[in-house]
Write a protein that holds these residues in place. Structure first.
Motif, PDB file in Angstrom:
ATOM      1  N   PHE A 100       0.783  -1.236   0.000  1.00 17.74           N
ATOM      2  CA  PHE A 100       0.000   0.000   0.000  1.00 17.74           C
ATOM      3  C   PHE A 100       0.817   1.290   0.000  1.00 17.74           C
ATOM      4  CE2 PHE A 100      -2.721  -3.246   2.027  1.00 17.74           C
ATOM      5  CZ  PHE A 100      -3.780  -3.236   1.120  1.00 17.74           C
ATOM      6  N   MET A 101       2.130   1.206   0.205  1.00 18.39           N
ATOM      7  CA  MET A 101       2.913   2.435   0.163  1.00 18.39           C
ATOM      8  C   MET A 101       3.089   2.933  -1.270  1.00 18.39           C
ATOM      9  SD  MET A 101       5.920   2.025   3.055  1.00 18.39           S
ATOM     10  CE  MET A 101       6.544   3.695   2.747  1.00 18.39           C
ATOM     11  N   THR A 102       3.406   4.202  -1.433  1.00 23.83           N
ATOM     12  CA  THR A 102       3.702   4.758  -2.745  1.00 23.83           C
ATOM     13  C   THR A 102       4.908   4.044  -3.329  1.00 23.83           C
ATOM     14  OG1 THR A 102       2.865   6.924  -2.070  1.00 23.83           O
ATOM     15  CG2 THR A 102       4.295   6.852  -4.007  1.00 23.83           C
ATOM     16  N   PRO A 103       4.832   3.569  -4.570  1.00 18.30           N
ATOM     17  CA  PRO A 103       5.967   2.846  -5.164  1.00 18.30           C
ATOM     18  C   PRO A 103       7.228   3.701  -5.216  1.00 18.30           C
ATOM     19  CG  PRO A 103       3.974   2.521  -6.466  1.00 18.30           C
ATOM     20  CD  PRO A 103       3.654   3.588  -5.466  1.00 18.30           C
ATOM     21  N   VAL A 104       8.351   3.058  -4.911  1.00 17.94           N
ATOM     22  CA  VAL A 104       9.651   3.715  -4.953  1.00 17.94           C
ATOM     23  C   VAL A 104      10.569   2.884  -5.836  1.00 17.94           C
ATOM     24  CG1 VAL A 104      11.674   4.426  -3.614  1.00 17.94           C
ATOM     25  CG2 VAL A 104       9.369   4.727  -2.658  1.00 17.94           C
ATOM     26  N   GLU A 105      11.208   3.514  -6.804  1.00 15.64           N
ATOM     27  CA  GLU A 105      12.108   2.823  -7.713  1.00 15.64           C
ATOM     28  C   GLU A 105      13.254   2.183  -6.936  1.00 15.64           C
ATOM     29  OE1 GLU A 105      13.107   1.171 -10.999  1.00 15.64           O
ATOM     30  OE2 GLU A 105      11.763   2.884 -11.346  1.00 15.64           O
ATOM     31  N   GLY A 106      13.494   0.885  -7.194  1.00 15.29           N
ATOM     32  CA  GLY A 106      14.609   0.197  -6.569  1.00 15.29           C
ATOM     33  C   GLY A 106      14.416  -0.131  -5.113  1.00 15.29           C
ATOM     34  N   ALA A 107      13.180  -0.151  -4.626  1.00 13.03           N
ATOM     35  CA  ALA A 107      12.906  -0.462  -3.218  1.00 13.03           C
ATOM     36  C   ALA A 107      11.637  -1.300  -3.146  1.00 13.03           C
ATOM     37  CB  ALA A 107      12.749   0.821  -2.409  1.00 13.03           C
ATOM     38  N   PRO A 108      11.442  -2.028  -2.033  1.00 12.12           N
ATOM     39  CA  PRO A 108      10.217  -2.821  -1.902  1.00 12.12           C
ATOM     40  C   PRO A 108       8.976  -1.976  -1.663  1.00 12.12           C
ATOM     41  CG  PRO A 108      11.543  -3.002   0.086  1.00 12.12           C
ATOM     42  CD  PRO A 108      12.377  -2.257  -0.912  1.00 12.12           C
ATOM     43  N   ASN A 109       9.149  -0.717  -1.286  1.00 11.13           N
ATOM     44  CA  ASN A 109       8.004   0.154  -1.005  1.00 11.13           C
ATOM     45  C   ASN A 109       7.042   0.177  -2.185  1.00 11.13           C
ATOM     46  OD1 ASN A 109      10.312   0.847   0.560  1.00 11.13           O
ATOM     47  ND2 ASN A 109       9.357   2.749   1.175  1.00 11.13           N
ATOM     48  N   GLY A 110       5.798  -0.253  -1.934  1.00 13.59           N
ATOM     49  CA  GLY A 110       4.769  -0.172  -2.957  1.00 13.59           C
ATOM     50  C   GLY A 110       4.974  -1.082  -4.144  1.00 13.59           C
ATOM     51  N   SER A 111       5.831  -2.093  -4.019  1.00 14.94           N
ATOM     52  CA  SER A 111       6.124  -2.951  -5.168  1.00 14.94           C
ATOM     53  C   SER A 111       4.912  -3.747  -5.629  1.00 14.94           C
ATOM     54  CB  SER A 111       7.277  -3.906  -4.830  1.00 14.94           C
ATOM     55  OG  SER A 111       6.964  -4.700  -3.696  1.00 14.94           O
ATOM     56  N   ARG A 112       3.918  -3.908  -4.729  1.00 13.38           N
ATOM     57  CA  ARG A 112       2.689  -4.636  -5.101  1.00 13.38           C
ATOM     58  C   ARG A 112       1.464  -3.725  -5.068  1.00 13.38           C
ATOM     59  NH1 ARG A 112       3.075 -10.883  -3.189  1.00 13.38           N
ATOM     60  NH2 ARG A 112       5.215 -11.244  -3.851  1.00 13.38           N
ATOM     61  N   ASN A 113       1.701  -2.455  -5.189  1.00 17.79           N
ATOM     62  CA  ASN A 113       0.603  -1.482  -5.152  1.00 17.79           C
ATOM     63  C   ASN A 113      -0.087  -1.432  -6.509  1.00 17.79           C
ATOM     64  OD1 ASN A 113      -1.101   0.712  -4.870  1.00 17.79           O
ATOM     65  ND2 ASN A 113       0.416   1.984  -3.843  1.00 17.79           N
ATOM     66  N   ARG A 114      -0.776  -2.543  -6.826  1.00 18.79           N
ATOM     67  CA  ARG A 114      -1.423  -2.659  -8.141  1.00 18.79           C
ATOM     68  C   ARG A 114      -2.796  -2.030  -8.171  1.00 18.79           C
ATOM     69  NH1 ARG A 114       0.623  -8.699  -7.518  1.00 18.79           N
ATOM     70  NH2 ARG A 114       2.795  -8.407  -8.160  1.00 18.79           N
ATOM     71  N   GLN A 115      -3.246  -1.502  -7.023  1.00 15.33           N
ATOM     72  CA  GLN A 115      -4.497  -0.755  -7.021  1.00 15.33           C
ATOM     73  C   GLN A 115      -4.244   0.727  -7.289  1.00 15.33           C
ATOM     74  OE1 GLN A 115      -3.839  -2.688  -4.016  1.00 15.33           O
ATOM     75  NE2 GLN A 115      -2.469  -1.090  -3.287  1.00 15.33           N
ATOM     76  N   LEU A 116      -2.961   1.123  -7.361  1.00 22.04           N
ATOM     77  CA  LEU A 116      -2.564   2.506  -7.647  1.00 22.04           C
ATOM     78  C   LEU A 116      -3.230   3.485  -6.673  1.00 22.04           C
ATOM     79  CD1 LEU A 116      -2.586   2.509 -11.565  1.00 22.04           C
ATOM     80  CD2 LEU A 116      -0.817   1.684  -9.984  1.00 22.04           C
ATOM     81  N   TRP A 117      -3.001   3.236  -5.411  1.00 19.79           N
ATOM     82  CA  TRP A 117      -3.526   4.094  -4.341  1.00 19.79           C
ATOM     83  C   TRP A 117      -2.356   4.644  -3.552  1.00 19.79           C
ATOM     84  CZ3 TRP A 117      -2.947   3.675   1.011  1.00 19.79           C
ATOM     85  CH2 TRP A 117      -3.783   4.499   1.794  1.00 19.79           C
ATOM     86  N   ARG A 118      -2.451   5.880  -3.105  1.00 18.48           N
ATOM     87  CA  ARG A 118      -1.362   6.427  -2.306  1.00 18.48           C
ATOM     88  C   ARG A 118      -1.903   7.448  -1.308  1.00 18.48           C
ATOM     89  NH1 ARG A 118       2.265  10.545  -5.909  1.00 18.48           N
ATOM     90  NH2 ARG A 118       3.463  10.397  -3.974  1.00 18.48           N
TER      91      ARG A 118
END
Length: 584
Positions: A494-512
């Motif tokens: 659920f976190m905002t996706p961050v390039e090169g980090a696990p943060n938001g890596s599965r945020n496929r609902q595109l919520w932030r």
């Protein structure tokens, strides 16, 4: 969960007592691991079927005998990831638990004990020093030493795509000699030790030689120190493990483990095909069966019914933003790299980008009816993303829990301007499993009751997940299982996706949500359990307000097993077969 009464002396080896182990697991959000291990009577939490003893046990009677290949059906169509530093999820756990060993493990008495580590102590409040076994070899013949542990953990620290953020707590790693590893933390954090046992990947040791020789090949044919080695795989069909002749462990009588000659995992996503195979004796165990087969399993002469909780939820994942929007175009590429951005929503109304619509969908779901109808009573209603296996962080009905309120759902839809008949039409994507069609049909009927028309689109697993990343379906039937760490799930999902980090890596609902990101990060990094709990509770409220998912059910597993396959050691949903055998 306070750990004021747990001192560093309480967490020293070679075994941590059950009471302290339970506190550590709960504080780390891994309480579900304890709830699903085999107990001292050889029964695994609540099912009365699976015999299991962590070291050569025989929960169902009869002397263990060697030989035979266990044929196991998995309701999935692939098993891609073999690198323990990247494994994240139950589809790859057969590799995690059988190809590898960890520094520590949870035994049948729910005590933390050494596996690759024989003993350990704490030179100070922020340091763990482990004495390692000196009789362990990798499958490729490399001898296991402390340098392997250091290399493995430092590799995780340098990786951009690992889910194991616990390494952030490590300040340094030292190797005083070949069989001693010293891990120093940035500050005292008593529960850290639980992250050194499977299914967590920090302490699940990979092989440097094989990985550095060919990282891509390693993902398909990993090398570990575990009881079985991966010898063959046919993509989309099967994975074969064979007993490792030089495996170090023995049972209580000194007999070499494992007892089995091998394990063959067969990918069978179609429920009726799975049932035909296990009921006819072509399979010895399945990881999940149709819930409507429970009576048939119980009445079958050669099968045993196993049921268990698996730290799971099923939900309706809702597409919250257009992947082509200015805000999300670059972020969506992090979640779905190298994908062409859809232009579908330039000409169509993405109704689920309105939080009122998402809340209305959540309010339209009668969760108890879903449990009774789609899961035949094997489960309980879910009201949030936290699950029972998360221990002290879980509340069955937290403040502002998602509840059934169709009148309020209709009011919100009216307020959002959707008053037609139907109000609007959405596409509901799912992948083929034992439960998907029933789940989809019940949801379709309940959404229709508030004026929403849902078109069901069920596909094979790999195809469904490929289509999901096109971001063209408003709804997706999401399944999460074996969730034990609240912070990891919040971070990755659920976190905002961050390039090169696990943060938001599965945020496929595109919520932030920025405040959610801050709270999730704080929960990940604080060593104080009470502070972590407070951060998680606040983050949970933001999720319930934003409603990226409608959480529906905490479902149980209903599973068929050959009655002659005994001695299984159950950890969470994963079966460890190093002590399994076929009774005569």
């Amino acid at each position: 969960m306070a750990l004021d009464d747990v001192s560093m002396e309480d967490v020293q080896g070679p075994v941590i007592d059950r009471r302290t182990s339970m506190k550590l697991l709960g504080a780390a959000g891994l309480a579900g691991l304890a709830g699903c291990t085999g107990d001292e009577n050889g029964e695994n939490g609540g099912n009365g079927g699976n015999g299991g003893n962590g070291n050569g046990g025989n929960g169902n009677g009869g002397a263990p005998s060697s030989g035979g290949v266990a044929r196991i059906g998995l309701n999935q169509d692939h098993m891609e990831q073999g690198d323990a530093a990247r494994i994240w999820g139950e589809s790859e756990w057969p590799i995690q638990f059988h190809v590898y060993n960890s520094l520590l493990r949870l035994n049948e008495n729910q005590e933390i004990e050494g596996e690759l580590a024989e003993d350990w102590h704490n030179p100070d409040d922020s340091t763990y020093e482990f004495e390692l076994r000196d009789d362990v070899d990798f499958h490729n013949g490399d001898h296991f030493t402390a340098e392997d542990v250091r290399w493995h953990i430092e590799r995780i620290e340098e990786m951009d795509d690992t889910p194991y953020n616990e390494v952030d707590a490590i300040e340094s790693i030292e190797v005083p000699d070949d069989y001693t590893i010293r891990i120093s933390l940035e500050e005292p954090y008593v529960p850290f030790i639980v992250y050194l046992m499977a299914p967590e990947g920090v302490g699940t040791i990979t092989n440097q030689t094989a990985y550095e020789d060919d990282p891509e090949h390693y993902q398909q044919y990993p090398v570990g120190t575990g009881p079985f080695e991966l010898t063959d795989r046919t993509p989309g069909e099967s994975v074969t493990l064979e007993a490792f002749d030089d495996y170090w462990d023995t049972d209580d009588d000194g007999n070499s483990l494992p007892y089995l000659d091998g394990i063959e995992y067969q990918f069978i996503p179609e429920p009726s095909t799975m049932w035909t195979a296990v009921s006819s004796g072509e399979l010895d165990l399945v990881n999940e069966n149709s819930y409507d087969r429970a009576d048939a399993i119980e009445n079958h002469d050669d099968l045993v019914l196993d049921t268990m909780s698996k730290g799971a939820y099923k939900s309706i994942q809702m597409l919250c933003n257009d992947a082509a929007s200015d805000e999300w175009e670059e972020l969506a590429q992090i979640v779905a790299p190298d994908r062409e951005v859809t232009d579908k929503w330039e000409d169509e109304d993405l109704v689920t980008d309105d939080p009122r619509v998402r809340r209305a969908i959540a309010l339209a779901i009668d969760r108890q009816e879903v449990v009774d109808t789609a899961w035949f009573g094997y489960g309980e209603p879910a009201h949030s993303m936290l699950v029972p296996t998360m221990g002290p962080f879980f509340e069955r009905e937290p403040e502002n829990a998602q509840q059934y309120d169709p009148e309020e759902a209709e009011r919100l839809l009216d307020e959002a301007g959707y008053t037609g008949d139907p109000r609007f039409t959405v596409s509901m994507l799912g992948w083929q499993t034992a439960w998907t069609e029933r789940f989809a049909v019940v949801l379709q009927e309940q959404l229709a009751d508030v004026g929403i028309e849902a078109e069901i689109d069920i596909r094979s697993g790999s195809e469904a997940f490929d289509v999901l990343l096109d971001f063209e379906h408003e709804l997706f039937l999401y399944a999460a299982a074996n969730l034990f760490t609240a912070t990891n799930h919040m971070n990755n999902m659920f976190m905002t996706p961050v390039e090169g980090a696990p943060n938001g890596s599965r945020n496929r609902q595109l919520w932030r949500d920025e405040e959610f990101d801050e709270l999730s990060e704080a929960a990940m990094t604080t060593p104080d359990i009470d502070e972590r709990s407070e951060y998680i509770r606040e983050a949970e409220q933001i999720l319930l307000e934003g409603t990226p998912h409608a959480w529906v059910v905490h479902d149980d597993v209903v599973r068929a097993r050959n009655a002659n396959l005994q001695g299984i050691d159950q950890v969470a949903l994963m079966e460890r077969l190093h002590t399994a055998y076929f009774a005569d």
